[in-house]
Design an enzyme around this catalytic site. Structure first.
Site, PDB file in Angstrom:
ATOM      1  N   SER A   7      37.033  45.748  44.273  1.00 54.30           N
ATOM      2  CA  SER A   7      35.974  45.237  44.894  1.00 54.30           C
ATOM      3  C   SER A   7      35.377  46.045  45.890  1.00 54.30           C
ATOM      4  O   SER A   7      34.187  45.773  46.258  1.00 54.30           O
ATOM      5  CB  SER A   7      36.153  43.834  45.376  1.00 54.30           C
ATOM      6  OG  SER A   7      37.423  43.815  45.922  1.00 54.30           O
ATOM      7  N   CYS A  69      42.447  45.512  41.923  1.00 55.62           N
ATOM      8  CA  CYS A  69      41.906  44.301  42.428  1.00 55.62           C
ATOM      9  C   CYS A  69      42.661  42.995  42.068  1.00 55.62           C
ATOM     10  O   CYS A  69      42.378  42.761  40.624  1.00 55.62           O
ATOM     11  CB  CYS A  69      40.478  44.196  42.499  1.00 55.62           C
ATOM     12  SG  CYS A  69      39.808  42.401  43.243  1.00 55.62           S
ATOM     13  N   CYS A 186      47.144  40.629  47.101  1.00 54.45           N
ATOM     14  CA  CYS A 186      45.912  41.083  47.101  1.00 54.45           C
ATOM     15  C   CYS A 186      46.094  42.596  47.763  1.00 54.45           C
ATOM     16  O   CYS A 186      47.093  42.763  48.510  1.00 54.45           O
ATOM     17  CB  CYS A 186      45.367  40.082  48.559  1.00 54.45           C
ATOM     18  SG  CYS A 186      43.900  40.602  49.111  1.00 54.45           S
ATOM     19  N   HIS A 188      44.562  44.221  50.044  1.00 56.95           N
ATOM     20  CA  HIS A 188      44.723  44.561  51.496  1.00 56.95           C
ATOM     21  C   HIS A 188      45.942  44.327  52.203  1.00 56.95           C
ATOM     22  O   HIS A 188      45.960  44.798  53.140  1.00 56.95           O
ATOM     23  CB  HIS A 188      43.452  43.559  52.309  1.00 56.95           C
ATOM     24  CG  HIS A 188      42.363  43.917  51.975  1.00 56.95           C
ATOM     25  ND1 HIS A 188      41.637  44.260  50.688  1.00 56.95           N
ATOM     26  CD2 HIS A 188      41.131  44.490  52.629  1.00 56.95           C
ATOM     27  CE1 HIS A 188      40.500  44.468  50.480  1.00 56.95           C
ATOM     28  NE2 HIS A 188      39.992  44.620  52.072  1.00 56.95           N
TER      29      HIS A 188
HETATM   30  N1  DGL Z   1      40.615  43.375  46.001  1.00 53.68           N
HETATM   31  C1  DGL Z   1      40.891  42.019  46.461  1.00 53.68           C
HETATM   32  C2  DGL Z   1      42.002  41.533  45.853  1.00 53.68           C
HETATM   33  O1  DGL Z   1      43.069  42.168  45.770  1.00 53.68           O
HETATM   34  C3  DGL Z   1      40.679  41.570  47.857  1.00 53.68           C
HETATM   35  C4  DGL Z   1      39.256  41.696  48.479  1.00 53.68           C
HETATM   36  C5  DGL Z   1      38.255  40.980  47.881  1.00 53.68           C
HETATM   37  O2  DGL Z   1      38.268  39.705  48.093  1.00 53.68           O
HETATM   38  O3  DGL Z   1      37.334  41.553  47.209  1.00 53.68           O
HETATM   39  O4  DGL Z   1      42.057  40.184  45.601  1.00 53.68           O
END
Ligand code: DGL
Length: 269
Positions: A7, A69, A186, A188
């Site tokens: 994302s 993601c 996630c 991040h």
């Molecule tokens: N990349 C998303 C995840 O791993 C986190 C950031 C988003 O909510 O887009 O869930």
């Protein structure tokens, strides 16, 4: 080429782990930073955005696309696998996500009490529970959505006391369930790996999801020569984003842990 879709910036932590494990391959990364975060969107929107990203990467020559993601993997992967790669004529490409390899590792560790943190969309999808239960019976899963963490991390507020307080408050409920392992579900959260480990304490194994997914990618390539043989192996890296390449480069480098030379703008949808 191996396509890596996210994302926005967080998937760069996964790309970094793939490059550590499998440096010889060519990688193409697409971060949809114009429409991130995905974590508070509905399943339909997440699927549509991810569909556009996956098609872009296939069009650019990727044979394998990994949804780095968690939100996209939990909400869009199954639909896109059905749509884009099922059928007798499609044998030379695939789409993979990050949930299955992480769930497989959780099952391998045979924990009875498992904690999970992620975006709202990931937690609400229930996909981690489903995937873990394929390899493990009788476990308790305590999940907590942590919607404030993604913006805080993207703003660089990693070492701020306010972020620690928010993290502690999110983890309180999970910690109270006394888990043996915690899944940072996630992209991040690997930036906060040390802080999460500190809060959870030495008794809790906090999974290093980048390494788990990278090892699983190596296994997959070993088992699928029909795809592996088509991947370029010249160590090339290409980066695309959907908004402000300058900002993508600046924020992205903190996630990637390396320099990003050039970023091009992708037009999706
Ligand atoms: N990349 C998303 C995840 O791993 C986190 C950031 C988003 O909510 O887009 O869930």
């Amino acid at each position: 080429m191996i396509g890596v879709f996210d994302s926005g910036f967080g998937g760069l932590t996964k790309l970094s782990a793939f490059i550590d494990e499998l440096p010889e391959y060519d990688y193409i990364y697409l971060g949809d930073n114009a429409r991130a975060p995905y974590g508070d969107h509905s399943k339909g929107i997440i699927t549509e955005y991810t569909r556009q990203g996956v098609r872009f990467l296939f069009d650019k020559g990727a044979n394998l696309v990994i949804l780095a993601c968690n939100t996209a993997s939990s909400n869009a992967l199954r639909t896109l696998q059905e749509e884009e790669i099922r059928g007798p004529q499609v044998k030379d490409r695939n789409i993979l996500g990050v949930i299955f390899p992480i769930a497989e590792e959780v099952a391998r560790l045979k924990a009875k009490r498992i904690g999970l943190i992620g975006t709202r969309a990931t937690v609400e999808s229930g996909v981690y529970r489903e995937e873990i239960s394929k390899g493990l019976k009788d476990f308790e899963l305590t999940q907590k959505a942590c919607p404030l963490l993604v913006p805080l991390i993207e703003q660089g507020w990693v070492n701020r006391p306010e972020t620690m307080e928010i993290l502690e408050s999110y983890l309180e409920e999970v910690k109270a369930a006394n888990p043996e392992i915690l899944v940072p579900g996630c992209t991040h959260y690997s930036i906060l790996q040390d802080e999460i480990e500190e809060i959870m304490g030495p008794e809790v194994k906090v999974l290093e999801t980048g390494k788990i997914v990278a090892r699983s990618l190596r296994d997959y390539l070993g088992r699928h020569p029909e795809i592996e043989s088509r991947l370029g192996k010249n160590g090339r890296r290409k980066f695309y984003c959907t908004d402000s390449p300058e900002e993508f480069k600046k924020i992205g480098e903190t996630f990637f842990g390396h320099g990003i030379e050039q970023v091009e703008l992708a037009k999706l949808g």
